[in-house]
Design a protein around this motif. Sequence first.
Motif, PDB file in Angstrom:
ATOM      1  N   ALA A 104       0.837  -1.203   0.000  1.00 32.75           N
ATOM      2  CA  ALA A 104       0.000   0.000   0.000  1.00 32.75           C
ATOM      3  C   ALA A 104       0.869   1.249   0.000  1.00 32.75           C
ATOM      4  N   ALA A 105       1.963   1.226   0.751  1.00 34.39           N
ATOM      5  CA  ALA A 105       2.886   2.366   0.809  1.00 34.39           C
ATOM      6  C   ALA A 105       3.838   2.380  -0.382  1.00 34.39           C
ATOM      7  N   TRP A 106       4.122   1.225  -0.932  1.00 33.38           N
ATOM      8  CA  TRP A 106       5.072   1.062  -2.036  1.00 33.38           C
ATOM      9  C   TRP A 106       4.400   0.260  -3.155  1.00 33.38           C
ATOM     10  N   PRO A 107       3.460   0.881  -3.886  1.00 35.36           N
ATOM     11  CA  PRO A 107       2.759   0.136  -4.941  1.00 35.36           C
ATOM     12  C   PRO A 107       3.709  -0.310  -6.048  1.00 35.36           C
ATOM     13  N   PRO A 108       3.481  -1.503  -6.589  1.00 38.18           N
ATOM     14  CA  PRO A 108       4.339  -1.983  -7.670  1.00 38.18           C
ATOM     15  C   PRO A 108       4.169  -1.127  -8.921  1.00 38.18           C
ATOM     16  N   VAL A 109       5.240  -1.010  -9.688  1.00 40.80           N
ATOM     17  CA  VAL A 109       5.166  -0.359 -10.994  1.00 40.80           C
ATOM     18  C   VAL A 109       4.621  -1.414 -11.948  1.00 40.80           C
ATOM     19  N   LEU A 110       3.449  -1.144 -12.506  1.00 39.06           N
ATOM     20  CA  LEU A 110       2.744  -2.125 -13.325  1.00 39.06           C
ATOM     21  C   LEU A 110       2.848  -1.812 -14.812  1.00 39.06           C
ATOM     22  N   THR A 111       2.646  -2.847 -15.599  1.00 39.08           N
ATOM     23  CA  THR A 111       2.590  -2.722 -17.053  1.00 39.08           C
ATOM     24  C   THR A 111       1.546  -3.694 -17.577  1.00 39.08           C
ATOM     25  N   ASP A 112       1.054  -3.425 -18.752  1.00 38.70           N
ATOM     26  CA  ASP A 112       0.188  -4.369 -19.457  1.00 38.70           C
ATOM     27  C   ASP A 112       0.979  -5.072 -20.554  1.00 38.70           C
ATOM     28  N   SER A 113       2.200  -4.656 -20.782  1.00 40.42           N
ATOM     29  CA  SER A 113       3.011  -5.145 -21.886  1.00 40.42           C
ATOM     30  C   SER A 113       3.759  -6.423 -21.529  1.00 40.42           C
ATOM     31  N   ALA A 114       3.781  -7.371 -22.455  1.00 43.60           N
ATOM     32  CA  ALA A 114       4.579  -8.581 -22.288  1.00 43.60           C
ATOM     33  C   ALA A 114       6.057  -8.292 -22.537  1.00 43.60           C
ATOM     34  N   ALA A 115       6.343  -7.197 -23.243  1.00 44.35           N
ATOM     35  CA  ALA A 115       7.721  -6.799 -23.548  1.00 44.35           C
ATOM     36  C   ALA A 115       7.890  -5.342 -23.128  1.00 44.35           C
ATOM     37  N   PRO A 116       8.188  -5.095 -21.845  1.00 44.80           N
ATOM     38  CA  PRO A 116       8.313  -3.716 -21.374  1.00 44.80           C
ATOM     39  C   PRO A 116       9.356  -2.934 -22.169  1.00 44.80           C
ATOM     40  N   ALA A 117       9.095  -1.656 -22.323  1.00 43.08           N
ATOM     41  CA  ALA A 117       9.979  -0.781 -23.092  1.00 43.08           C
ATOM     42  C   ALA A 117      10.541   0.307 -22.197  1.00 43.08           C
ATOM     43  N   ALA A 118      11.723   0.785 -22.545  1.00 42.28           N
ATOM     44  CA  ALA A 118      12.354   1.841 -21.763  1.00 42.28           C
ATOM     45  C   ALA A 118      13.194   2.722 -22.662  1.00 42.28           C
ATOM     46  N   THR A 135       2.172 -10.304  -9.892  1.00 45.70           N
ATOM     47  CA  THR A 135       1.787  -9.937  -8.534  1.00 45.70           C
ATOM     48  C   THR A 135       0.776 -10.958  -8.005  1.00 45.70           C
ATOM     49  N   PRO A 136       0.555 -10.991  -6.687  1.00 49.56           N
ATOM     50  CA  PRO A 136      -0.426 -11.932  -6.142  1.00 49.56           C
ATOM     51  C   PRO A 136      -1.827 -11.775  -6.745  1.00 49.56           C
ATOM     52  N   ASP A 137      -2.158 -10.563  -7.223  1.00 51.15           N
ATOM     53  CA  ASP A 137      -3.480 -10.366  -7.830  1.00 51.15           C
ATOM     54  C   ASP A 137      -3.461 -10.525  -9.355  1.00 51.15           C
ATOM     55  N   GLY A 138      -2.372 -11.090  -9.896  1.00 51.91           N
ATOM     56  CA  GLY A 138      -2.323 -11.431 -11.317  1.00 51.91           C
ATOM     57  C   GLY A 138      -1.871 -10.339 -12.262  1.00 51.91           C
ATOM     58  N   LYS A 139      -1.401  -9.214 -11.752  1.00 49.09           N
ATOM     59  CA  LYS A 139      -0.920  -8.131 -12.620  1.00 49.09           C
ATOM     60  C   LYS A 139       0.563  -8.310 -12.900  1.00 49.09           C
ATOM     61  N   LYS A 140       1.058  -7.546 -13.879  1.00 44.57           N
ATOM     62  CA  LYS A 140       2.478  -7.606 -14.250  1.00 44.57           C
ATOM     63  C   LYS A 140       3.228  -6.458 -13.599  1.00 44.57           C
ATOM     64  N   GLN A 141       4.182  -6.796 -12.732  1.00 41.75           N
ATOM     65  CA  GLN A 141       5.039  -5.803 -12.094  1.00 41.75           C
ATOM     66  C   GLN A 141       6.359  -5.764 -12.853  1.00 41.75           C
ATOM     67  N   LEU A 142       6.805  -4.558 -13.173  1.00 42.58           N
ATOM     68  CA  LEU A 142       8.075  -4.401 -13.890  1.00 42.58           C
ATOM     69  C   LEU A 142       9.254  -4.786 -13.010  1.00 42.58           C
ATOM     70  N   THR A 143      10.292  -5.315 -13.649  1.00 46.71           N
ATOM     71  CA  THR A 143      11.561  -5.570 -12.980  1.00 46.71           C
ATOM     72  C   THR A 143      12.669  -4.895 -13.782  1.00 46.71           C
ATOM     73  N   ILE A 144      13.700  -4.484 -13.073  1.00 44.18           N
ATOM     74  CA  ILE A 144      14.899  -3.914 -13.693  1.00 44.18           C
ATOM     75  C   ILE A 144      16.070  -4.734 -13.182  1.00 44.18           C
ATOM     76  N   GLY A 145      16.780  -5.375 -14.091  1.00 43.95           N
ATOM     77  CA  GLY A 145      17.905  -6.210 -13.692  1.00 43.95           C
ATOM     78  C   GLY A 145      17.495  -7.319 -12.738  1.00 43.95           C
ATOM     79  N   GLY A 146      16.280  -7.835 -12.873  1.00 43.42           N
ATOM     80  CA  GLY A 146      15.809  -8.918 -12.024  1.00 43.42           C
ATOM     81  C   GLY A 146      15.192  -8.477 -10.708  1.00 43.42           C
ATOM     82  N   MET A 147      15.176  -7.168 -10.429  1.00 45.29           N
ATOM     83  CA  MET A 147      14.603  -6.654  -9.179  1.00 45.29           C
ATOM     84  C   MET A 147      13.258  -5.992  -9.443  1.00 45.29           C
ATOM     85  N   PRO A 148      12.214  -6.365  -8.691  1.00 43.92           N
ATOM     86  CA  PRO A 148      10.929  -5.685  -8.831  1.00 43.92           C
ATOM     87  C   PRO A 148      11.082  -4.200  -8.512  1.00 43.92           C
ATOM     88  N   VAL A 149      10.290  -3.359  -9.155  1.00 49.06           N
ATOM     89  CA  VAL A 149      10.358  -1.912  -8.896  1.00 49.06           C
ATOM     90  C   VAL A 149       9.009  -1.396  -8.415  1.00 49.06           C
TER      91      VAL A 149
END
Length: 188
Positions: free
Chosen positions: A109-123, A135-149
Amino acid sequence: MSKHIGATLSALALAVVVSGCAGGSGTTTTASPPPPSGPSATVAPASSAPMTSAPDASGPTAPGGAADLKTASTSGGQAVVDSKGMSVYVFTKDTKGAGTSACTGSCAAAWPPVLTDSAAPAAEGVTARLGTITTPDGKKQLTIGGMPVYHFAKDRAPGDIAGQGVGGVWYLVDPAGDMIKPAAVGGY
């Protein structure tokens, strides 16, 4: 003809159900998106390819045509931000490449995940490997270098970095995927 259309629709429905159930805790280690054949987190190379999906109402995501992430100059240094310029953080209690987040419940709640709808995130400007975890609720959380953001709920405007260094476990992330730790004050 009706049988053929029915069989095609049934196969399509099954494919949608199977792909919607894909999740899990593993990560892939390839630079290209994996085939949609089993539960795994996806990994994609950093690129400037546009995202084509709509924002998720439950959290900040990139609008159609914008990169999921980009870089910006902040008072904490050159850091990764989302498409709206909001700062992105890593949590030192996460395990790199684990495919799960250690931030759940009130933490999320204090640190919401950075979400995406994309299967291939872009930067734009991010050189670290990008990917997603489920995520536990089935959404896609972005990772950078293997770490969730994550975002920090107290950051209200682009460029805010109120989460930097909180609890000695939350840090901005640089374009290479490394934590940006504040410099020691007074040479200590």
